[in-house]
Design an enzyme around this catalytic site. Structure first.
Site, PDB file in Angstrom:
ATOM      1  CE  LYS A   1      -0.484  -5.310   3.211  1.00  0.00           C
ATOM      2  NZ  LYS A   1      -0.721  -6.588   2.516  1.00  0.00           N
TER       3      LYS A   1
ATOM      4  CB  SER B   1      -0.848  -0.038   1.268  1.00  0.00           C
ATOM      5  OG  SER B   1      -1.234   1.260   1.643  1.00  0.00           O
ATOM      6  CB  SER B   2       0.332   4.689  -1.245  1.00  0.00           C
ATOM      7  OG  SER B   2      -0.932   4.883  -0.663  1.00  0.00           O
ATOM      8  CB  CYS B   3      -0.007   3.651   4.290  1.00  0.00           C
ATOM      9  SG  CYS B   3      -0.086   1.913   4.660  1.00  0.00           S
TER      10      CYS B   3
ATOM     11  CE1 TYR C   1      -2.879  -3.404   5.361  1.00  0.00           C
ATOM     12  CE2 TYR C   1      -2.228  -1.341   4.347  1.00  0.00           C
ATOM     13  CZ  TYR C   1      -2.764  -2.608   4.245  1.00  0.00           C
ATOM     14  OH  TYR C   1      -3.183  -3.075   3.024  1.00  0.00           O
TER      15      TYR C   1
ATOM     16  CG  HIS D   1     -10.095   2.253   2.580  1.00  0.00           C
ATOM     17  ND1 HIS D   1     -10.180   0.885   2.580  1.00  0.00           N
ATOM     18  CD2 HIS D   1      -8.857   2.541   3.040  1.00  0.00           C
ATOM     19  CE1 HIS D   1      -9.039   0.378   3.011  1.00  0.00           C
ATOM     20  NE2 HIS D   1      -8.214   1.352   3.295  1.00  0.00           N
TER      21      HIS D   1
HETATM   22  O1  GFB Z   1      -9.596   6.186   2.948  1.00  0.00           O
HETATM   23  P1  GFB Z   1      -9.164   6.524   4.311  1.00  0.00           P
HETATM   24  O2  GFB Z   1      -9.899   5.895   5.430  1.00  0.00           O
HETATM   25  O3  GFB Z   1      -7.647   6.194   4.502  1.00  0.00           O
HETATM   26  O4  GFB Z   1      -9.312   8.123   4.510  1.00  0.00           O
HETATM   27  P2  GFB Z   1      -6.197   6.879   4.344  1.00  0.00           P
HETATM   28  C1  GFB Z   1      -8.856   9.042   3.560  1.00  0.00           C
HETATM   29  C2  GFB Z   1      -9.211  10.461   3.996  1.00  0.00           C
HETATM   30  O5  GFB Z   1     -10.628  10.639   3.884  1.00  0.00           O
HETATM   31  C3  GFB Z   1      -8.844  10.834   5.418  1.00  0.00           C
HETATM   32  C4  GFB Z   1     -11.118  11.279   5.064  1.00  0.00           C
HETATM   33  O6  GFB Z   1      -8.353  12.168   5.427  1.00  0.00           O
HETATM   34  C5  GFB Z   1     -10.181  10.757   6.147  1.00  0.00           C
HETATM   35  O7  GFB Z   1     -10.241  11.593   7.290  1.00  0.00           O
HETATM   36  N1  GFB Z   1     -12.538  10.946   5.241  1.00  0.00           N
HETATM   37  C6  GFB Z   1     -13.562  11.822   5.175  1.00  0.00           C
HETATM   38  C7  GFB Z   1     -13.070   9.727   5.477  1.00  0.00           C
HETATM   39  N2  GFB Z   1     -14.734  11.220   5.409  1.00  0.00           N
HETATM   40  C8  GFB Z   1     -14.465   9.896   5.583  1.00  0.00           C
HETATM   41  C9  GFB Z   1     -15.284   8.750   5.832  1.00  0.00           C
HETATM   42  O8  GFB Z   1     -16.509   8.808   5.951  1.00  0.00           O
HETATM   43  N3  GFB Z   1     -14.635   7.547   5.921  1.00  0.00           N
HETATM   44  C10 GFB Z   1     -13.267   7.433   5.799  1.00  0.00           C
HETATM   45  N4  GFB Z   1     -12.709   6.216   5.903  1.00  0.00           N
HETATM   46  N5  GFB Z   1     -12.471   8.520   5.592  1.00  0.00           N
HETATM   47  C11 GFB Z   1      -5.553   4.417   4.650  1.00  0.00           C
HETATM   48  C12 GFB Z   1      -4.742   3.632   5.622  1.00  0.00           C
HETATM   49  O9  GFB Z   1      -5.302   5.729   4.918  1.00  0.00           O
HETATM   50  O10 GFB Z   1      -5.189   4.191   3.317  1.00  0.00           O
HETATM   51  C13 GFB Z   1      -4.524   2.244   5.215  1.00  0.00           C
HETATM   52  O11 GFB Z   1      -5.367   3.723   6.880  1.00  0.00           O
HETATM   53  C14 GFB Z   1      -4.267   2.069   3.739  1.00  0.00           C
HETATM   54  O12 GFB Z   1      -3.438   1.756   5.930  1.00  0.00           O
HETATM   55  C15 GFB Z   1      -5.177   2.895   2.873  1.00  0.00           C
HETATM   56  O13 GFB Z   1      -2.932   2.368   3.443  1.00  0.00           O
HETATM   57  C16 GFB Z   1      -4.804   2.860   1.411  1.00  0.00           C
HETATM   58  O14 GFB Z   1      -5.885   7.162   2.911  1.00  0.00           O
HETATM   59  O15 GFB Z   1      -6.027   8.061   5.237  1.00  0.00           O
END
Ligand code: GFB
Length: 316
Positions: A146, A113-115, A142, A185
């Site tokens: 990875k 993953s990009s993280c 995570y 996500h």
């Molecule tokens: O997709 P996401 O959960 O993961 O959140 P990350 C991306 C952005 O969307 C963050 C915002 O800035 C969240 O605060 N966001 C806004 C929301 N509203 C929402 C919502 O309703 N749900 C969610 N989930 N986010 C993940 C990593 O990071 O990326 C994993 O935790 C993995 O490890 C994945 O690498 C690809 O992009 O921040």
């Protein structure tokens, strides 16, 4: 090495994690290749159990393995379940990679993953930014698992000559996503929220954080196509980024989701929830140089994801 061709023809390809979003896309994509796809459910083989994994691999003898099995989740799940994200991912990848070495798998593809990149890596993030700075705290568990997976592939390649490669996709979405607001996500979370707000006639819907973080979103069908391309044409130690090269703020994503779903109200921002990384744009030049590019636009991909959600979930 670029251009090192590997044929899938007549091969037994085990897609580990075939019920997840990536694994199911991979099974669909492999249907148009001349290979036999092997799958096994969690009820028969718990991938966290080394003896079960090795027994299954010894019996089935896959030629090719794709590790799409992982404990995954969005920003909230990652920050609240650290031991699940670290332990499950470490043990699943360790069992499968070691088993692939024991039972003579001729090609293995590990997915990260990009993280894995430092929180403040120079943008766009090139493959060699790995291990150059501190990780984003919301997903470091995570990310560490990875990174260990990439290193396992490199170690088996170096010590035993195994053709094990790694691909690092950017943020993914599409059919088969985990449509659960708490665990999922951002794309799935916002599709659910926009749909519910539309159906309930709500004047607004809630976004987590500030809406300013930048993300790159790759449709899982494009990812599966890239993975088949890499299986056939890539054989080297460094991992390869897989992204679109285009980024959007979370607010822009929400606006496009609103358009696709038909939600016309306002956005509210819950800033008690984390933003996570400020920006995560992949440098895709290595993949482009090999000869592959993403082709699904964000809006087109979101329409497909929303249609899948409507068809597969009970909702108002
Ligand atoms: O997709 P996401 O959960 O993961 O959140 P990350 C991306 C952005 O969307 C963050 C915002 O800035 C969240 O605060 N966001 C806004 C929301 N509203 C929402 C919502 O309703 N749900 C969610 N989930 N986010 C993940 C990593 O990071 O990326 C994993 O935790 C993995 O490890 C994945 O690498 C690809 O992009 O921040």
């Amino acid at each position: 090495m670029a251009g090192t061709d590997f044929s899938l023809s007549g091969k037994k390809v085990w897609v580990a994690g075939h019920r997840g979003m990536v694994g199911s896309a991979m099974v669909r994509r492999l249907a148009s290749e001349d290979c036999e796809v092997l799958t096994v459910g969690r009820d028969s083989v718990d991938l966290r159990r080394q003896d079960a994994v090795e027994r299954w691999m010894r019996d089935k003898r896959p030629d090719v393995v794709v590790i799409a099995a992982a404990k995954v989740g969005g920003i909230l799940a990652n920050s609240t379940l650290p031991s699940d994200f670290l332990y499950d991912n470490l043990v699943i990848e360790t069992n499968i990679i070691h088993g692939a070495h024991l039972y003579g798998v001729s090609k293995l593809l590990f997915l990260g993953s990009s993280c894995i990149y430092p929180r403040l890596a120079a943008q766009p993030m090139a493959e060699d930014a790995l291990l150059t700075g501190p990780l984003e705290p919301t997903n470091e568990w995570y990310a560490i698992a990875k990174i260990a997976g990439i290193k396992l592939c490199q170690a088996y390649r170096q010590q035993h000559g195994c053709d094990f490669i790694s691909a690092m996709p950017t943020n993914l979405f599409g059919p088969g996503d985990n449509f659960d607001v708490q665990a999922g996500h951002v794309v799935a979370g916002l599709i659910i929220k926009a749909h519910q707000a539309k159906v309930n006639g709500s004047p607004s819907m809630e976004l987590w954080g500030t809406g300013t973080p930048l993300r790159e979103f790759l449709h899982v069908g494009d990812l599966a196509d890239a993975l088949v391309f890499l299986l056939k044409h890539y054989s080297d130690a460094p991992h390869i980024n897989v992204g679109t090269g285009t980024e959007h703020t979370i607010r822009q994503l929400a606006e496009t989701i609103g358009k696709v779903v038909g939600f016309t109200g306002e956005f509210r921002f819950d800033t008690s929830k984390p933003d996570g990384s400020p920006r995560k744009l992949m440098d895709n030049s290595r993949l482009h140089a090999l000869g592959w590019r993403a082709h699904t636009s964000l809006e087109e991909g979101l329409r497909e994801a929303y249609a899948w959600y409507l068809a597969n979930h009970s909702h108002p």
